[in-house]
Design an enzyme around this catalytic site. Structure first.
Site, short mmCIF file in Angstrom:
data_model
loop_
_atom_site.label_atom_id
_atom_site.label_comp_id
_atom_site.label_asym_id
_atom_site.label_seq_id
_atom_site.Cartn_x
_atom_site.Cartn_y
_atom_site.Cartn_z
NE ARG A 39 -3.67 -2.11 2.63
CZ ARG A 39 -3.39 -3.33 3.09
NH1 ARG A 39 -2.20 -3.61 3.57
NH2 ARG A 39 -4.31 -4.27 3.07
CE LYS A 63 -7.58 -1.68 5.01
NZ LYS A 63 -8.12 -1.83 3.67
CG HIS A 127 -5.42 1.08 -3.28
ND1 HIS A 127 -4.58 1.07 -2.19
CD2 HIS A 127 -6.19 -0.02 -3.17
CE1 HIS A 127 -4.84 0.01 -1.45
NE2 HIS A 127 -5.81 -0.67 -2.02
NE ARG A 130 -3.10 -3.73 -1.29
CZ ARG A 130 -2.58 -4.67 -0.52
NH1 ARG A 130 -1.29 -4.79 -0.38
NH2 ARG A 130 -3.37 -5.50 0.15
CG HIS A 153 -7.37 -9.13 -0.45
ND1 HIS A 153 -7.33 -9.06 -1.82
CD2 HIS A 153 -7.09 -7.88 0.00
CE1 HIS A 153 -7.04 -7.82 -2.18
NE2 HIS A 153 -6.89 -7.10 -1.10
CE1 TYR A 162 -7.33 -3.59 -3.25
CE2 TYR A 162 -5.73 -4.79 -4.57
CZ TYR A 162 -6.04 -3.76 -3.71
OH TYR A 162 -5.06 -2.88 -3.33
#
Length: 179
Positions: A39, A63, A127, A130, A153, A162
């Protein structure tokens, strides 16, 4: 919150690299992002000492607060080595022209200017780096479980959505279906 997308076209990635190559910092940031799956908050948290003479990056994800360790490929190691020559190990890896740690907003602007020049016609954000990693990693290795673990995930369905493959697969099925 706007949804951003991966850069799926490898020729557009090459064009982005060419555009960003005018600034060594911006190119390294892009290359590290699309080749690590980190990230942006974790990339921005890196200091010189975290990458200098290292073949692995080790960090605690901002995160999730989970420990992450992964190898740095030789191309990125060389880029890092050239970029950090004669720099203090305690300073941030990516700094602004004013000498402060680069911000997410600055990166967003850098990426969007380059994407516009590269004529990338999907919404790009920090993002996207990623997501680009995820998309191309999956395309190369065809292992959604491995990618799920790399990206941390909760399910493979989350990972497919995603990286934009869920919708791509649905669209393809509609386009190839006729009774």
């Amino acid at each position: 919150m706007n949804i951003v997308y991966p850069i799926k076209d490898k020729s557009k990635i090459a064009l982005m690299k060419k555009i960003l190559s005018k600034n060594q910092r911006n190119l390294l940031l892009f290359d590290l992002g699309i080749n690590s799956g980190l990230r942006v908050s974790d990339i921005l948290g890196l200091d010189i000492k975290d990458v200098k003479n290292k073949s692995y990056i080790e960090l605690r994800e901002k995160k999730t607060n989970k420990f992450k360790r992964f190898p740095i490929n030789l191309q990125i190691q060389n880029e890092i080595s050239n970029f950090i020559t004669d720099r203090n190990p305690d300073e941030p890896l990516f700094v602004s022209q004013k000498g402060n740690r680069l911000s997410r907003v600055q990166i967003y602007k850098i990426l969007n200017r380059a994407a516009k020049k590269a004529e990338i016609n999907v919404r790009i954000g920090t993002h996207s780096l990623r997501k680009t990693f995820g998309y191309h990693h999956y395309k190369q290795f065809d292992d959604i479980v491995l990618l799920q673990k790399i990206l941390n995930h909760s399910s493979t369905a989350v990972t497919l959505r995603y990286i934009g493959l869920e919708q791509e697969t649905i669209d393809k099925s509609y386009n190839n279906f006729y009774l």
